[in-house]
Design an enzyme around this catalytic site. Structure first.
Site, PDB file in Angstrom:
ATOM      1  CD  GLN A  81     -27.457 -25.654  38.158  1.00 46.55           C
ATOM      2  OE1 GLN A  81     -27.306 -24.621  38.774  1.00 46.55           O
ATOM      3  NE2 GLN A  81     -26.438 -26.276  37.613  1.00 46.55           N
ATOM      4  CB  SER A  82     -31.670 -24.378  33.526  1.00 42.47           C
ATOM      5  OG  SER A  82     -32.258 -25.321  32.650  1.00 42.47           O
ATOM      6  CG  ASN A 160     -34.748 -27.965  31.582  1.00 43.49           C
ATOM      7  OD1 ASN A 160     -35.541 -28.724  32.122  1.00 43.49           O
ATOM      8  ND2 ASN A 160     -33.456 -28.031  31.800  1.00 43.49           N
ATOM      9  CE  LYS A 200     -29.500 -32.987  22.986  1.00 45.45           C
ATOM     10  NZ  LYS A 200     -29.077 -34.366  23.278  1.00 45.45           N
ATOM     11  CB  VAL A 201     -27.199 -24.518  25.781  1.00 43.09           C
ATOM     12  CG1 VAL A 201     -26.477 -23.606  26.747  1.00 43.09           C
ATOM     13  CG2 VAL A 201     -26.999 -23.995  24.352  1.00 43.09           C
ATOM     14  CE1 TYR A 202     -26.224 -30.819  30.324  1.00 45.23           C
ATOM     15  CE2 TYR A 202     -25.183 -31.123  28.190  1.00 45.23           C
ATOM     16  CZ  TYR A 202     -26.003 -31.592  29.210  1.00 45.23           C
ATOM     17  OH  TYR A 202     -26.590 -32.819  29.110  1.00 45.23           O
ATOM     18  CD  GLU A 203     -23.915 -22.318  34.635  1.00 41.69           C
ATOM     19  OE1 GLU A 203     -25.030 -22.604  35.056  1.00 41.69           O
ATOM     20  OE2 GLU A 203     -23.497 -21.146  34.546  1.00 41.69           O
ATOM     21  CG  ASP A 232     -27.552 -24.864  34.214  1.00 40.53           C
ATOM     22  OD1 ASP A 232     -28.038 -24.716  33.083  1.00 40.53           O
ATOM     23  OD2 ASP A 232     -26.738 -25.750  34.484  1.00 40.53           O
ATOM     24  N   GLY A 311     -17.680  -1.453  39.433  1.00 42.78           N
ATOM     25  CA  GLY A 311     -18.472  -0.243  39.622  1.00 42.78           C
ATOM     26  C   GLY A 311     -17.539   0.963  39.608  1.00 42.78           C
ATOM     27  N   GLY A 312     -18.039   2.078  40.031  1.00 41.24           N
ATOM     28  CA  GLY A 312     -17.221   3.285  40.055  1.00 41.24           C
ATOM     29  C   GLY A 312     -16.304   3.344  41.282  1.00 41.24           C
ATOM     30  CD  GLN A 313     -17.397   4.449  45.072  1.00 39.16           C
ATOM     31  OE1 GLN A 313     -16.266   4.788  45.423  1.00 39.16           O
ATOM     32  NE2 GLN A 313     -18.376   5.327  44.951  1.00 39.16           N
TER      33      GLN A 313
END
Ligand code: CAO
Length: 490
Positions: A81-82, A160, A200-203, A232, A311-313
């Site tokens: 995917q990435s 990748n 090795k890396v996945y999402e 990804d 956020g601030g809200q």
């Protein structure tokens, strides 16, 4: 540019008599219109454009002057995917993306999560549109020869693979750079240099290692991964940005460079507000987190904040009419300070506008959950779309929780080209996501994904210039075809 300028000047000289007559007539008109400043402004802009080393502004209508990445050739070694997310974006913007796949196998996602028997999966087709596919065994000597020609032909190599895989193919930076010094070599890896660089890396690993999972979910639950593929697809986007920057720098240096987007770094970049909060913790509690209002002390690290707005809200997800049956009958509601009065009137609590316990943002902080519970009593009497309409009339920021079904059917997303229907020769019509970024002078090319090796012959002949005889040799070498399966009895 300088040459062009001279040429233009020379032309102007030879046309002088004719120009004089024309100028006289024009002068009369100009005098009538008394438009002197505008007439002066024109040559000024032209001079500026030339000084910049840029071509004259195109006079073609917007969208008819080609695409942003026209002429850029991408050698696409990406899979899953990435990487494919990155090269698909480049293809949408006009780059010629040549995806190299292993003969007979292809990108592993072609066969993953299949929904239509015998057809490439949506996993593959939604990430590889607008590309061309060539099959090459990169470990076959003839295959290596083809790759060398492709390296000479292309501007960017994107990959990748697991760490070290590209080098094991013999496509080291030194080799690629020597073969084509202008080539940009862009990689996605799970981690940048350091103790995890060989992993090795996945999402979801990236979401966890990049700080997203520890800050997602509810305080009293485990860390949570998000559905959005920030590891990804998020890193693919980062890499696309890096590639475009490297292409720009190549105009200045004439040479390629390495571009690295590590998934951990990409996730952290998207989770940077949580690193902000980590540093704020040293100076006291995070008052906008509902945990603060509930009197629960903070620990050493940025906590999970449930559906707090970040956020601030202050914001929260509230039930709407039909929530008992529809899992997406919810709305995100933000109690933005400037429209607090409008919120009070809308939900039937006008007294909150002046009540000191509710009138100001600091007064509201300790009782946010009670406030949202009261607003929810109102939202539960309306559908999420009614809440959206009523609140937006008053400028109150809210957002309906849209299901994927609703998004797939959304007319405006179709109109803008964010959701696009394409036709595939095997699977038929399917939806894909078009360019999420709109350029006023580029109409993205959103086409179906290629079949495995669909463009092998076309690329060998038209792009790399192989003769029919050479192609026959390549075919018999096994460089572009899958190895024969051994007979069953054997
Ligand atoms: N011809 C011949 N061999 C090929 C080939 C081709 N056209 N294309 C790929 N191969 C080979 C590679 O050379 C590699 O072989 P060796 O390991 O023997 O050198 C092999 O196929 C597999 O490559 P891989 O290790 O990248 O694939 P994997 O399925 O084992 O791992 C993944 C997948 C994603 C974990 C790993 O590629 C990775 O960590 N990538 C970087 C991070 C990343 O992008 N992760 C996101 C993936 S999307 O969720």
């Amino acid at each position: 540019m300088a040459l062009k300028k001279k040429g233009n000047r020379a032309k102007a000289k030879t046309r002088k008599p004719q120009a004089k007559a024309k100028a006289k007539a024009a002068a009369k008109k100009v005098a009538k219109r008394a438009a002197k400043p505008a007439a002066k402004a024109k040559p000024k802009t032209k001079a500026k454009a030339a000084a910049n080393g840029l071509p004259r502004p195109s006079t073609k209508p917007y969208g008819a002057a080609g695409k942003a990445l026209d002429g850029i050739k991408v050698l696409d070694f990406t899979h899953v995917q990435s990487g494919p997310t990155c090269t698909q974006l480049l293809a949408y913007m006009g780059a010629d993306v040549i995806k190299v796949e292993r003969p007979g196998v292809g990108d592993i996602t072609r066969g993953q999560l299949r929904d239509v028997k015998g057809a490439d999966s949506l996993y593959f087709t939604m990430l590889n549109g607008t590309k061309r596919s060539i099959t090459i065994d990169s470990k076959n000597p003839k295959g290596k020869e083809i790759l060398e020609r492709l390296i000479k032909h292309c501007d960017v190599l994107v990959e990748n693979f697991a760490p070290g895989a590209l080098d094991r193919m013999g496509l080291t930076w030194d080799y690629v750079h020597k073969t084509n010094p202008r080539m940009i070599v862009a990689s996605i890896k799970g981690f940048g240099p350091g103790r995890y660089e060989d992993c090795k890396v996945y999402e979801n690993i990236a979401q966890c290692a990049g700080g997203s999972a520890s800050t997602t979910g509810f305080r009293d639950g485990p860390p949570l991964v998000t559905g959005a593929q920030i590891g990804d697809s998020g890193t693919g986007l980062h890499l696309a940005f890096g590639i475009v920057c490297a292409l720009m720098q190549r105009h200045l240096t004439g040479r390629g460079q390495k571009v690295l987007a590590a998934m951990q770094d990409g996730v952290l970049n998207l989770a940077r507000v949580k690193l902000r909060d980590q540093q704020r913790l040293a100076h006291g509690p995070l008052t906008e987190y509902s945990q603060y209002g509930e009197g629960i002390p903070f620990g050493e690290a940025t906590p999970r904040a449930g559906n707090d707005s970040g956020g601030g809200q202050p914001g929260w997800i509230l039930k709407c009419k039909g929530w008992e049956k529809d899992p997406n009958a919810y709305v995100y509601f933000i109690t933005q300070a400037p429209v607090w009065g409008a919120i009070c009137d809308l939900i039937g609590k006008p007294e909150w506008k002046t009540d000191p316990d509710y009138a100001t943002p600091p007064a509201r902080l300790p009782r946010l959950m009670q406030i949202f519970a009261t607003i929810e009593e109102w939202t539960m009497t309306k559908t999420k779309f009614e809440v959206m309409d009523l609140c937006n009339e008053k400028d109150i920021p809210v957002g309906p929780i849209l299901s994927m079904k609703e998004i797939a059917e959304d007319e405006s997303l179709r109109k803008t080209g964010t959701v696009v229907e394409v036709d595939h020769p095997v699977r038929g019509k399917y939806l894909t996501v078009g360019s999420p970024v709109k350029l006023s002078d580029t109409v993205p090319a959103v086409k179906r994904a290629p079949l495995l090796g669909e463009h092998t012959d076309e690329i060998l002949t038209k792009v790399l210039g192989y003769s029919t005889k050479e192609i026959a040799e390549i075919k018999s070498s096994g460089a572009i075809t899958a190895p024969e399966k051994p007979a069953k009895a054997a």
